[in-house]
Structures are given as C-alpha cells and as structure tokens.
Design an enzyme around this catalytic site. Sequence first.
Site, PDB file in Angstrom:
ATOM      1  N   MET A  27       4.304 -19.811 -12.885  1.00  0.00           N
ATOM      2  CA  MET A  27       4.546 -21.187 -13.327  1.00  0.00           C
ATOM      3  C   MET A  27       4.207 -21.427 -14.787  1.00  0.00           C
ATOM      4  O   MET A  27       4.602 -22.430 -15.358  1.00  0.00           O
ATOM      5  CB  MET A  27       3.742 -22.153 -12.457  1.00  0.00           C
ATOM      6  N   VAL A  30      -0.230 -18.394 -20.608  1.00  0.00           N
ATOM      7  CA  VAL A  30      -1.388 -18.889 -21.346  1.00  0.00           C
ATOM      8  C   VAL A  30      -1.565 -18.037 -22.598  1.00  0.00           C
ATOM      9  O   VAL A  30      -1.577 -16.795 -22.529  1.00  0.00           O
ATOM     10  CB  VAL A  30      -2.671 -18.849 -20.483  1.00  0.00           C
ATOM     11  N   LYS A  45      -1.616 -23.470 -22.603  1.00  0.00           N
ATOM     12  CA  LYS A  45      -0.873 -23.185 -21.379  1.00  0.00           C
ATOM     13  C   LYS A  45       0.510 -23.822 -21.485  1.00  0.00           C
ATOM     14  O   LYS A  45       0.624 -25.046 -21.591  1.00  0.00           O
ATOM     15  CB  LYS A  45      -1.630 -23.734 -20.178  1.00  0.00           C
ATOM     16  N   ASP A 138      -5.609 -25.655  -4.692  1.00  0.00           N
ATOM     17  CA  ASP A 138      -5.301 -24.249  -4.952  1.00  0.00           C
ATOM     18  C   ASP A 138      -6.549 -23.536  -5.469  1.00  0.00           C
ATOM     19  O   ASP A 138      -6.488 -22.802  -6.449  1.00  0.00           O
ATOM     20  CB  ASP A 138      -4.155 -24.126  -5.956  1.00  0.00           C
TER      21      ASP A 138
END
Length: 804
Positions: A27, A30, A45, A138
């Site tokens: 997703m 970084v 990020k 998460d």
Amino acid sequence: MEVVSSGAASLEIPGYQILKKINQGGMSTVYLATQRSMGRQVALKVMSPVLNADPIFSERFQREANIVGQLSHPNIVAIHDIGRYRSLNYIAMDYLPGGSVADALTRGAIEPLEALHITRQIAMALDHASNKGYVHRDLKPENILFREDGSAVLTDFGVARAVARTTRMTNTGMVVGTPHYMSPEQARGAAVDGRADLYSLGVVFYEMLTSAVPYQAEEAVAIAIKHLTDPIPHLPARHSLYQGLMDRFLAKDPDQRFQRGLDVVDAIDQLLAAIEGKSPTPATKLNNTSVRVSSLLRALLMTLYGTIQDKVTTSWAKWRDKPIAESSGRAEQQTIMRFQQIMQQAQPVKKRSWMMAGMLCASLTLAWVLFTLFTEKFQWQSESTLVNDAVGITSQILLSDKVTQEPQLPGPVQADQDTLNPETQPTLRKVERAARSSEATQEPASSPVIGVTAIAEPAADASPDSASLEQNSGNTDKRTAGSPKAEAPETYALTVSAQPDNARIRIMNIVPRYEPGIALEPGRYDVEISKPGFTSVRRWVEIESADINLAVQLERKYPPGKTFTSPLNIGGRGPEMVVLDPGSFTMGNKRRPFTSPEHEISIPYGFAISVHEVTFAQYDLFARDTGRVLPNDAGWGRGERPVVNVSWEDAQAFSRWLREQTGQKYRLASEAEWEYAARAGSDRPFWWGDTSARGKANCRRGCASEFNSLFSVSSAPVGNYKANDFGLFDTAGNVAEWVQDCFLGDYSKHRGDASPVQIKNCELRAVRGGSMREPLRNISSDYRTGLNQRAASKEVGFRLVMEL
C-alpha cells in the site's frame, strides 16, 4: 524540488530532500527524507498509485490522516506533515531508526521483561487512541518500531480503517488486518472496538515470548477459524508466570478481555512489582487482574518443573544416543537465567514479609502489656485519688508560671468541669467567679482575663476509702453553709453581628467559646472576627454596665480583579496574579470528539491565576536556587519569553518551590479552572468572539502574527498581545500550557465541579491553549490535547493558580 529515481519511476515531493528508500509494501513506500523547512529527518510515506487512483480513497485518506495527526502520545508515531502532490498522497512522520519488533524476532524470542515493557508502552498508546475513538485494526510486530532510546512506538494508524471505510476492493493485500493477529470479532466481520486491538497485542506478546504465533495454519480462513474456536494456548512452562495475562488478552469474548489499555498497564505493573519483591499498588476499579502470592508460587514451581523436564529429556536422549529436537541455546539460557532471577528476587520478599509480621506481633504484644499494667493500676486507686492526682497534675501544668506571683487558691486547681459530677457545678461556678474577681483586682485592665476553676478539698473527717467526687461536693456545701454567701457579679450580653455570614468569632482572653448573647462580667474582652479570603478584624470591647451589640463588616482580602505578587524568601517576587470571582460556564465543544460532551461547570470559590505564562526569568530563578539545569530557550530568547522545554513534573516542582518561598498555595490549574479563565465570560470558542484574531494571539495560520512567517516561528514575549476580559494574556496561542488533569479522550468522566480528573497510573496530562505552531482553530478556549508528563516540548509552558 527533489527528484528521486526508483527503478523506472521517479518521485517528486516539494519541500523534501529524499535520501533513500527505507521500506516498500503493497500500500505504500517509505523514504528517509529531510524536511527542508525544519531541517529534520523524517520518514516520508507515499501511498501506492493504485490506491491514489481512487479519488474517494484520496479524500478519505486525507481526512483520516488528519485524525491520526491528533494522536499526540510518546508511544504513537508523530505526524509532521500531510499533503498531496501530483495525485500522490504522502505523510511525513517521525523517523524511527531502531527497527521493529519483527526485526527483533528474527534473532529469536525477546526477553520476558523486555516483552512486558514493550507491551506496556503499546497498551498506553492503544488506550490513548481508544479514548480518541480510534481503532488500529492492524496491530502486528511490523507496526511496532523503536526509537533510538529503545522506547516502543506504534505506527500505521488509520490506513486499514481508511481502506475499510472507503473502498470495496478485494485485491490481494487489501484485507483489514493480518490473519495471524486478528481478533475473533474481526474474523467474523463484526463491529470492533479497542478490545480487538488488545487481542492483537496479546498475540504479539505471545510471539515475543515464544517467537511463534499462537494459531498457525496454511490458509487465512483456517487461521481465522482457529481464532474463533481453538482454546487459548498455554505458554511453555518456563513462561507460565505470564499465563494469567495471556488468558485475559486472548479471551474469545471481548467482555472477558482487558477492557482498555490501562487495564493492561495495571496488570503488568502488579506483575513486575510482585517479581521485584515490592508491594503491588491497588488495582484500579477497571482492573481485577492482580498477582497473588499463591499464583506467583505456582508459576515459579511450573518454571522449575519445565526446566527440570527439559534437562531430564536431554539427558535421557543422550543416554539412549538418540537426537532430540532441542530448543535454541538462547531459549535454554533464558529459562535458567529467568528462573534464577525470579528466585533471587523472590527471596527478599519472604524475609521482609516475616520481618514485618514479627514486628507487628511484637508491637501488639507490647501494647497489650502496657494496657494491662495501666488497667490494673487504675483499678488499685479509688475515685478520689484519681481525681486528686489528675487535678494536681493539671494545676502544676497550668499555674506553674503564676506560683510566685499570685496567691494560690485552696485545693487542687483547674479541673475540667465537663468531667465532674453535675452536683458540683454550682459550687464550682461560684469559686470560679470569686477567682476571677480576685485576679481582676490584681492585674491591669488591659491584661487578658483567664478563668480558674477551683475544687474544694475533702473534709478532714472523710475516710480515704469513701472519698469520692460526690462526697467532696457534699463536704464543700457543709463547709460553706455557715459562711456569708458572696454575691455573684452582674453579667451583660455581648452580641457580634458579622458580615459575611459564617464568619468565625472568638473571644481571645477567656476560655468559654463565643455564643450570640454570651453573658460576660464587666471588663475588657479581646474579640476576633475572621473568615478565609477576608481581612480579619480584632478589637478590644469594654463591658461596663450594659449589653453590647457589635456590628462588623469584613473586607475581602482579594477582591475580584485585584492583581498582586507575593514576595520570595530569597528576594524578588513571584508571578503577577489576578483574582477571579466564583462563576459557572459551559465547558467543552460538541463539535469536537475530544471536547464532548458539553457540560455545565460551577466554580463556587474565587481563585487567583497568573496574568502571564511563567517566564524564563521566573523559572531560571527557581532553577538556580534548586540546582536544576536551565531549560533550552529554542533560540528565541529568555527573560520575559514564556518558559518552554519544561515537563509537567518540572511545572509541579516550580509550584512546590513557590509555595515554600511565599507560604501561599500555588498549583497548576485544573482543566475547568483554565477554561473558565480563558473564556473570560464568553460562550464563543475565542474570548474575542467572532471578530478577527489579528493582534490578539500568536499562532501559525489565521492570527497574522509578526512572530510567525513562512519559514520561521517563535514565541512572543508575554503581554505582547491584548488581554482577555479577565486581564489574562496569551490564553490562546503563544505556548500551550500544562494543567493538573490526566488527559482522557473526552469529558465522559468529568464532573460538574472544577476539580481535576485523576486516574491511577496517569502519565498523560492535559495541555490547553494551543501553541504558536498551531493554526487558529487549535488555539480556541476549548481546544485540548495530551502529552506525557515527563516530556518537554518547545511548544509547551504553564501558568499557575493560587488558592485564596
């Protein structure tokens, strides 16, 4: 603008010098970058272009990222900037060079004590997030990173939630959470709250201890089924000390788990206290997980059993010349060292316990012996002997200063009239009046009149065995029956009418307490009228031949609006204070989740609050007097600039020093007191209402402050801007201010009074007022955030309250 090549693609983010790629996932990617405006290294990020192609996701991501930016906590990664450039969403956050828990697990299991401390810190972070109404969803070892000092930091907040709320994607990797760390309710697709995060934290804790996850299978669906149906796994025998924690973490029913992060903190603190041989602090009302001695002993026995079992198994295999699946040498060494550590630390507990029990028994025995001896001694003596002894001792104490100056009344002197037989009272009152008349003729009129009560001696023919107080009273009546009866002097009523009501009235030179209309003999009486917060009045009242009615109006010592300073013992003066009247107001703002619900506050007392934020000049005086290190001024200057880089604990130490220096009750304000003072009677977010903020505050955007520009920002000297209607400066912007309260995510635990909110194991304290780095919306009277009480920031100072 910087351009970075990354394979076939290039990345451009204005304002950042991108140094290298740190990590890449499904997703986001970084990068390590330097933020040019601040000159600091950040982790940049950048979201995946696949997700950025969805305009709904981009919009929701920005909103969620702003929420994450409000999670100010030492164990949550700090976000410095959020932006969008050429359809790329990016976040600039703290650069954490210490690696992750996942990195540490590649080297084997983590030491139990270290795992406990990591779990404790992440639990604090989750509690803060839950109070803000935010669920991570998460939590896994990859999302727990370490600062250079080793403290644990929770990262990747909001991304999983943003995906779940904004898209219907079913691509690979687009699941909400990771199967190995999902709670049962996540696996079912049910609604989740902060307890789901605590379940995931329990899985991580299990993995840190054993270097393996508790439920394993080939497919994600099979793993989810195990989370739903399999029993809670048992830790290896050498780690059975932590099984109680694991049972609470991994309960299938959320109601059976830890209910919030602070519950976890309480349980870990008690476990650590038991291991270290200290008395564990009482658990909070939310926590019923305590470490009993029996539980600790059972865990130690299990640890011993597991170690012996490992040794026996190894020896048997060697004797039979058969290989066995041995655990790593690191795990075996952990077992032995852990057991030795616990045994060495547990021994002093036993000694101290026996020593305390012995001292308690000895004290009880000594008290019983003394009680017995005194009881027997009192039984040997008759009532008359007891009375005479007590009276003789009392007369020696009370009249020792007058023995050589005044004639002593016959018989023992100054017994407590309340302890005598009621039949003796008339005779005693007569003797007392005679004694007072005798003293009045010998002392000057201005000297205090001290009442002396005499007790007649027993008759000569009274037998010692029957000499009681009642017989003494009767003998006294017989001895005085034939003598001329002295006439009692006339008395007159004294009535004091004092304003305000409930003032304290005392007559300082007589024993009886003042009562309205008290009967007094002619003479001079020292009358004092006082009440906290008012100037005391003390007068001599002359009673001659009539009743006296005295009316007194006390003046307020600190009238509203009065400003004053208190002198310091070492020279100089304390902060300038202004007096505020009692009042009430509506606290909070229902439009913000962390300032809701709005509630009415009533402050029934007046108090004084410092006109300005405490300055460097005032704090430096304290630091030099106490030998403290001077705080850094961030290059903005000292003197009349508000002090910064001081923690909540530093502010508390300053207030204690000020109390010692002045004798006054200085302290930090409560949240309610602070907001009442900052609003200054306004029911609007800003004390200046809906008019322009220009010339009224120092903030980043919306104030037009001369101390803020595109490339620089600094604090302003105190008093540089206009004061509010209560005469207070800089309650909005400039520097944010510490207050007393523990910081909670909303006002659900606040009461209707102005007392501060305190909870057990509170480390996060409320900060009010916003700073010079905040936009206008974050410097309103209701704005609040939280900060660790040991943290020091160049954006945070404080002001003080003085109790009147």
